[in-house]
Write an enzyme that holds these catalytic residues in place. Sequence first.
Site, PDB file in Angstrom:
ATOM      1  N   LYS A   1       0.844  -1.205   0.000  1.00 44.93           N
ATOM      2  CA  LYS A   1       0.000   0.000   0.000  1.00 44.93           C
ATOM      3  C   LYS A   1       0.881   1.258   0.000  1.00 44.93           C
ATOM      4  O   LYS A   1       2.079   1.174   0.328  1.00 44.93           O
ATOM      5  CB  LYS A   1      -0.914  -0.015   1.233  1.00 44.93           C
ATOM      6  CG  LYS A   1      -0.168  -0.033   2.565  1.00 44.93           C
ATOM      7  CD  LYS A   1      -1.107  -0.342   3.730  1.00 44.93           C
ATOM      8  CE  LYS A   1      -0.345  -0.358   5.042  1.00 44.93           C
ATOM      9  NZ  LYS A   1      -1.182  -0.837   6.166  1.00 44.93           N
TER      10      LYS A   1
ATOM     11  N   TYR B   1      15.283  30.439   8.063  1.00 39.74           N
ATOM     12  CA  TYR B   1      14.041  31.183   8.336  1.00 39.74           C
ATOM     13  C   TYR B   1      13.883  31.488   9.814  1.00 39.74           C
ATOM     14  O   TYR B   1      14.125  30.631  10.664  1.00 39.74           O
ATOM     15  CB  TYR B   1      12.824  30.376   7.870  1.00 39.74           C
ATOM     16  CG  TYR B   1      12.565  30.446   6.384  1.00 39.74           C
ATOM     17  CD1 TYR B   1      12.285  31.660   5.757  1.00 39.74           C
ATOM     18  CD2 TYR B   1      12.580  29.285   5.613  1.00 39.74           C
ATOM     19  CE1 TYR B   1      12.044  31.712   4.391  1.00 39.74           C
ATOM     20  CE2 TYR B   1      12.333  29.334   4.249  1.00 39.74           C
ATOM     21  CZ  TYR B   1      12.063  30.550   3.646  1.00 39.74           C
ATOM     22  OH  TYR B   1      11.820  30.603   2.308  1.00 39.74           O
TER      23      TYR B   1
HETATM   24  C1  LIG Z   1      -0.373  -1.796   6.906  1.00 45.85           C
HETATM   25  C2  LIG Z   1      -0.922  -3.124   7.278  1.00 45.85           C
HETATM   26  C3  LIG Z   1      -0.089  -4.255   7.373  1.00 45.85           C
HETATM   27  C4  LIG Z   1       1.416  -4.160   7.322  1.00 45.85           C
HETATM   28  O1  LIG Z   1       1.870  -3.625   8.534  1.00 45.85           O
HETATM   29  P1  LIG Z   1       3.442  -3.484   8.906  1.00 45.85           P
HETATM   30  O2  LIG Z   1       3.427  -3.045  10.318  1.00 45.85           O
HETATM   31  O3  LIG Z   1       3.990  -2.465   7.969  1.00 45.85           O
HETATM   32  O4  LIG Z   1       4.052  -4.818   8.694  1.00 45.85           O
HETATM   33  C5  LIG Z   1      -0.678  -5.495   7.568  1.00 45.85           C
HETATM   34  N1  LIG Z   1      -2.023  -5.615   7.704  1.00 45.85           N
HETATM   35  C6  LIG Z   1      -2.849  -4.546   7.654  1.00 45.85           C
HETATM   36  C7  LIG Z   1      -4.313  -4.744   7.826  1.00 45.85           C
HETATM   37  C8  LIG Z   1      -2.332  -3.265   7.456  1.00 45.85           C
HETATM   38  O5  LIG Z   1      -3.158  -2.204   7.438  1.00 45.85           O
END
Ligand SMILES: *Cc1c(COP(=O)(O)O)cnc(C)c1O
Length: 376
Positions: A50, A271
Amino acid sequence: MDGIVDSLALKLAADGGACGYLTIDLAALCRNYDRLSSIVVPAQTAAVVKADAYGLGASQVSRALYRRGCRHFFVAHFIEALRLRPQLPGDAKIFVLNGLLPDNEAACADGGIVPVINSLDQLRQWSRTARSLQRRLPAVLQFDTGMSRLGIPPEDRGFVEAHLQASDDIDILFVMSHLASSDEIDSRQNADQLAEMRRIAAEFPSCGISFANSGGIFLGGDFHGVLARPGIALYGGAPTSGAANPMETVVRLDVAVVQTRTVPEGARVGYGGVHVTKGRTRLATIAAGYADGLPRSLSDRGAVYHKGVRLPIVGRVSMDSITIDISALPEGTLSFGSMVEVLGDHQTLEDLARDAGLISYEILTSLGHRYNRQYR
Ligand SMILES: *Cc1c(COP(=O)(O)O)cnc(C)c1O
C-alpha cells in the site's frame, strides 16, 4: 516534451548532477522477504505494498517480490489495486484492505481483485454483485479483534455466518484481523487479540487465518496462521520497537551540497533566524527539504553524515534545502556537488524518525519524488 525530460533525468542519474539519489536495493528487499518467509513457514508470506510500497515504488517492489515467489499483495485502496493489477501476472492475488466503496464492486470483480470485507453491508453488496454476474466471487473476511478500526464487529458475526450459510455466492479465501500493538512484544493486547482470533477461527473452521503484520511475525507461531502480511520489515524498518532490527537496509538517501560558507559567531541561520552560531562555523546547504520528505520537525535537530562524521542540522528545514554544520570535517572536505548521507550505513530510518518525532513508516511514505531513484 516528456520524452526529453525523461531522457535528461536518466542522464542525470547516470552521470551525476542530481540533487539527490534515492537508492532502493531490491536484492535486500528480497532477502528480507526470504527471512520473514523462513520464520513463518509453512505459512505463506504476502507483501503489503500500500501507499506505493511505503513510498518505494509498488510496481518495482511487487514485481521483484513476485519473481521471488510472492503471490499475495495487499493494498489499502481500490485505486491502488487497479494500478497494480496490470503490473503483475494473473496468478498474483491483489487484496484491498480497506474494502470497497459503494459502486466499485463491478470494476473489482472485472479486474480479478479480491476485496477485504469489513462489514455486513460490504458482504451483502459483494453477494449482490456475484448474483448479478452469475458467478461466485472471492473475498477475505476481516474481523475486529480489538482495534476498533476496520473489520466486522463481534455483534455482527452471527449475521455474517447466517448470510454465508444462506447464500453460496462468495468464496471466502481466509479470515483476517490486524494487531494494534504487535511492535510491543510484552503488550497485553497481543494475547487478548489472539484469544479473540481463536474464537473467530472456531466459528469459521474451514478458513485459514491471516493475522501477523511485521511485528506479529516476531510474536511467535501462534500468530502466523496461513498467511503473514508484512510491510515495514520488508522495507528494512524495525518490526519490534526497542529491540535490535533483524532486517537488512533497503533504502539509501544521499543528498547533494549546493553551497558552503563560513560564518562568524552570532550569524543567524535559516528562516526566522532561530539558530544563532556560537562561534565561527562552517556551513553547507544541501538540496532537499520538507517537500522532499525531510520534515520541518528536524529543524535544529537531527543530522546527516559524511563518511561516518555527524553533521548537525542547523536552523529551520526549508522547502527545498537544509543547512548543516560541517565544522567537524577538515576544511575543503565538502564542496559544491559533494554528497551527504541522510539514510544509509550511519543513519537508519528509525534514527531519522526519532529525531523528527515520527515513526519510520512516516519517513518512508513521505520520501519525495525529486530524487533520482535507482533500483539495484
Ligand atoms: C499496513 C498493514 C499491514 C502491514 O503492517 P506493517 O506493520 O507495515 O508490517 C498489515 N495488515 C494490515 C491490515 C495493514 O493495514
